[in-house]
Design an enzyme around this catalytic site. Sequence first.
Site, PDB file in Angstrom:
ATOM      1  N   CYS A  31     -29.834  30.774   7.809  1.00 40.60           N
ATOM      2  CA  CYS A  31     -30.570  31.242   6.633  1.00 40.60           C
ATOM      3  C   CYS A  31     -32.058  31.132   6.843  1.00 40.60           C
ATOM      4  CB  CYS A  31     -30.189  30.401   5.427  1.00 40.60           C
ATOM      5  SG  CYS A  31     -28.441  30.515   5.133  1.00 40.60           S
ATOM      6  N   TYR A 170     -16.365  36.091   9.621  1.00 41.49           N
ATOM      7  CA  TYR A 170     -16.868  34.706   9.574  1.00 41.49           C
ATOM      8  C   TYR A 170     -15.995  33.833   8.691  1.00 41.49           C
ATOM      9  CZ  TYR A 170     -20.416  31.282   7.752  1.00 41.49           C
ATOM     10  OH  TYR A 170     -21.116  30.178   7.337  1.00 41.49           O
ATOM     11  N   HIS A 173     -17.280  26.775   8.129  1.00 39.26           N
ATOM     12  CA  HIS A 173     -17.838  26.116   6.960  1.00 39.26           C
ATOM     13  C   HIS A 173     -17.010  26.493   5.729  1.00 39.26           C
ATOM     14  CE1 HIS A 173     -21.690  26.643   9.438  1.00 39.26           C
ATOM     15  NE2 HIS A 173     -21.198  25.457   9.677  1.00 39.26           N
ATOM     16  N   ASP A 268     -22.177  19.630  11.341  1.00 30.35           N
ATOM     17  CA  ASP A 268     -22.362  20.763  12.244  1.00 30.35           C
ATOM     18  C   ASP A 268     -23.849  20.947  12.535  1.00 30.35           C
ATOM     19  OD1 ASP A 268     -22.321  24.306  12.034  1.00 30.35           O
ATOM     20  OD2 ASP A 268     -21.534  23.100  13.687  1.00 30.35           O
TER      21      ASP A 268
END
Lengths: 721, 250, 312
Positions: A31, A170, A173, A268
């Site tokens: 991001c 994706y 997470h 992570d």
Amino acid sequence: MARDPKHDILFEPIKIGPKTMKNRFYQVPHCNGFGSEKPFSQAYFRALKAEGGFAGVATEYCSISPESDDTHRMSARIWDDGDIKNLSLMCDMLHERDALAACELWYGGPHAPNMESRCVARGPSQIPSDFEFLTYAIEADKDDIRYLQNLYVEAAKRARTAGFDIIYVYGSHSYLPQQFLTPFYNHRTDEYGGSFENRARFWRETIEMVKEAVGDDCAICVRMSTDMFLGEAGTQLKRDCLPFVELVDHLVDVWDINLSGIAEWGEDATPSRFYPQGRALPWQAAVKAISKKPVLGVGRWTNPDMMADAIREGKLDIIATCRPSTSDPFLPKKIDEGRLDDIRECIGCNVCISRWEIGGPPLICTQNATAGEEYRRGWHPERFTKASNSDNDVLVVGAGPAGMECAMILGKRGMRRVHLVEAQDDMGGTMRWIPQLPGLGEWARIVNYRKIQIDKLKNVEFIPSMKLSAKDVAEYGAEIVVVATGSYWATDGLNGASHAPIPGADASLAWQATPDQIMGEGKQLQGDNIVIFDNDGYFMGVSLAEKLAEEGKKVTLMTPMGHVASYMHFTLEAPNQHRRLHKLGVEIVPYHLPTRVEQGAVVAAHVYDEDGHEKSFAADGVVWVAQRRSNEALFRELKDSIGLEQLKAEGVDALYRIGDCEAPRLTADAVFSGHRLAREIDSPDPSIPLPFKRERRMVDDASVAMEKAEYAAMYAGATAS
Amino acid sequence: MRIVVCIKQVLVLGDEVEFQDDGLDVDPDYLDSALNEWDSFATEEALQLRERLGGEVVLVTCGARESEAALRRCLAMGADRAIRVEATGRDPFTVARALAEVVRAESPDLVFCGVQSSDAVQAATGTVLAELLGLPRAAVVTRVGYDEDARKVVVDRELEGGLLDRVEVDTPAVLTIQTGINEPRYANLRAIKQAEQVEVDVRSAADDGMPAYRVRRMFVPERGEGAEMIDGSPAEIAGRIAAIVKERLG
Amino acid sequence: MSVLVVAEHIRGQVRDVTRELITAGRELGPVTVAVIARDPAPLVDAVNVEGVAEIVTVQVATDEFENDAYQSAVEALITDRRPRVTLLGFTVNSMGYGPAAAAKLGLGFASDVHGVALEGDAVVATRSFYGSKVSAELDFPGAESVMLLLRPTTWVPAEGPGGASVSSFEVTASPSRARHLELVEPATSTDVDITQAGFLLSIGRGIGEKENVEMFRELAEKMGATLSVSRPLVDAGWMPASRQVGQSGKTVKPTVYLAFGISGAVQHLAGMKTSGTIIAVNTDPEAAIFNVAHYGARADLFDVAEELEKLF
């Protein structure tokens, strides 16, 4: 300088499906706060990495539907033609710079609170999100599942039209496809839940469909979290992920392998406080061992030797970075040119991530003041225009982060002579001792990098062990004076909660201390019971608690706030920090404000106790992490006692101040303030930042007329109620 | 009291190197210049003596026009005058001869040189200068105790391993000054600007004497050349290391 | 072709560098060793080693080194014996008189020499320039005789019994203008300033775990060294930045730099490569530090450290 042959392997091209990456450096999705609605900021930010040598650059998570709206957090969006247009700018600029563009198609399920779109997400089961606890998902039926899969297909096509080379399905997470894979989220009893094959079905089918739609033109990437650290309920490497790799390897062109769920994704995006670089390597290697396709992975990679070793040892094919690519977009080029000294290494503070976590602000970087400013302010981290007033000498007083940055950039802008003068015997200011706090060793890179760069600049001289009085400054002989004298911790308990000192607080006494005294001066508190009063909200209180507890003290950490170190939730450091404190037996006392301190005790009241009952906490020593104050004295003396007129008479044409001595702030902001002043030293009034570009819709006559007409048409024929 | 400080603008080589066509020296494009580190200590020592006893500090250097930058750095520290002897030789004999006439004419009470220069590391020029001037000398000085009236200076010389040799030297004398003897002062921008304006006195030197040596070839040594590998068992290796350490530390 | 070696001694002991000069000298020709002292006789045995043809003793008034005494003695000897090459150690004492004698007598001269060869009649010396980055071959055309100051520890000290003839040589000395007063032990400082240490024992990532720091700290203490570290250990928080050697830490120039487990990143080398004698112990034979080290050992750090501790 030439590339070290040990690093040649990092520059070998690699084929990914129908595409080829020219080297092994890849900026994995991350991001930046720009999304699709600040397209220039987005494109300039990503393009700079390609200019710096990254062969592949990804968007951040890119929403495929209004049902996946992460507001207040900023994602990219690929909902419609407007988004295609906006994101195509990024693709074009990346292609111009020989890099591949990647789009991370994202659907959040219950994790996306949809606060702008007001749509409702679908998910494998009806569960509230484990961190957006007010958001529930619709339990998807078969029609919903087809609908969801089709969202991916249509989004993939839009991404292809925009020019993306690599398309992600994706899941990491714990987003939608991985939610189906994971028992924690998937309680279904139909063919999409239960056994491994069933749980893998949604993701597998989606990959098949996306590949069918765009696979000839684009490389298909699957991003998977290979361990959610949730035990049996979470995704597990051997039970779920490796079988999944085997199941779909033939469909995938490149694997993006990482770790953890979303609630604790600091496992992570590891802060340097808790993990060294390359933390995920064992998992990445496990996937590489069974996959026939290239594997890429993050690990806060800063050491080129370790990067080369990871590839040589067959653990990874592509070195993926986010944070190190933000602290230095030119990381690949500098390795290629053998300029390892010039690499501005990531310190793993996660201040960049904290901005996304807060929701809304663009990213910033402690090490790289230009991160996020590529378009807004037009700043390039490696290019500097010669200052139009370069025929001047500059005195920078104070070599902390702000002063070092300012002197360095002034040097790069060609100022005739820059003297960086420091009262201590070395550069760094408070950043000399902050890295001595538990776990913060890598933060010393802030100082290390600037020390090396300043040493290389012939027009910048560093002068240590010189404390300048206001008179010395006036007579120094510099036409421009920049005061960067930093801040200190209040010694009287002054704090942001009460805006008043605390009775009995006096750090000059032997049994009380501030962080500066303990870390900078080596002040030792005697006795066993230490109370730390913390109204700072970031790392100082908890770090000192950890340090003193490790030294054997019984530590009580008191704060008037509900949480201690609340900012560390945003930097993803909070869970492990709390585990550390818990293990060390540190007692955390929230919601308490001291009413007074006396030798042997801190007396405090609960902030919501309207009767103000007092409680006494045993304290042989008290540490005040109450608030910081600027070291203003020098500046005030120059401006008020000597005065700008008199300074002019001495030859000082301009007086500025930067960093904490102006107002205490984050280190990232102190570095920024030094950088900005240097970039704008030749503007009409450098003390006021120049306007920056804002990407916003501007009203004009044509669009006003159109909107009014559209609205009128909507209600034509409507009856008033 | 007059102290002459002989300084040198040294050449600094970065990480890359190319040689001149004749192979006798490094291509000047690859060389930067700087004030010899030892000379800032020597200048500082002279300035401190001047502060105590009054008098003047005179700088002398041997070199081309560019070497005036080094003179100006020391002028900015507070030296009084600067003389440059126009000469191109760089070996200790040639340089000492070039300096000798000028230094002799100044009738100094003390002459300070750095122990050595960082680019040539001959550690010889000061001693040869003393010989040409017929003056007593002490090399590698880490403390200067000057008694102007008694015309003697007691110095400490730093021997290998840190042991100090305390020596009484008749003055006038030449001392070669070691780093760490003091903390050289920094010049502020005002002083630097003023030093820019000072006129450097330029003299020429007729040089017809023999140089100390002639470079017949300059080259980059083999990687690892000079690194003698110690083989054997850990005990044997440790034994050799211990012997080297003990020998080097005296 | 004869060689004159001038012995160096302190506190009644001949320094090892003298026997290194003998090793170098005997490659060039028969070696004469000059022992200049108030009482030279007890020092003769220490220099009577293989390769030495003649030992000449010169009695002087001073019991420790003095410039003028040595210069007069050496000038007289050179004038008398006419050696082709005179060898001194590149030492603090030699700096005080060697160059002067060479200039006075019109000898060829070079110092910090680490290689000497004969090409026919010509003496060729090899030394470094520009901070050891380049080497150069020097010759001395027109000089009948040459004086070289040799870099200590380059040659191995000569050993083995010799059968040198011993004679005395008289020199009339003028009074020394620089007179030795006394030898003084330096004051030890309590603050750790690694830039002031004469002996650094430096550890790097190769030591593995934080727990292993202690072992090397003890070894350093036993050896009389100050402990320093490379950057990874500071990054990891094992040691404070005040101990860091390197471009972003401190630049050090100790007499001895003994490195364990340091690979030799460019930034680290920049901080220590001008150290007097660099000894590196590393398991990696390709470690870059071996390019700047004077001595290297490819061995297990802990084994070597353990053995070293027994010797101090």
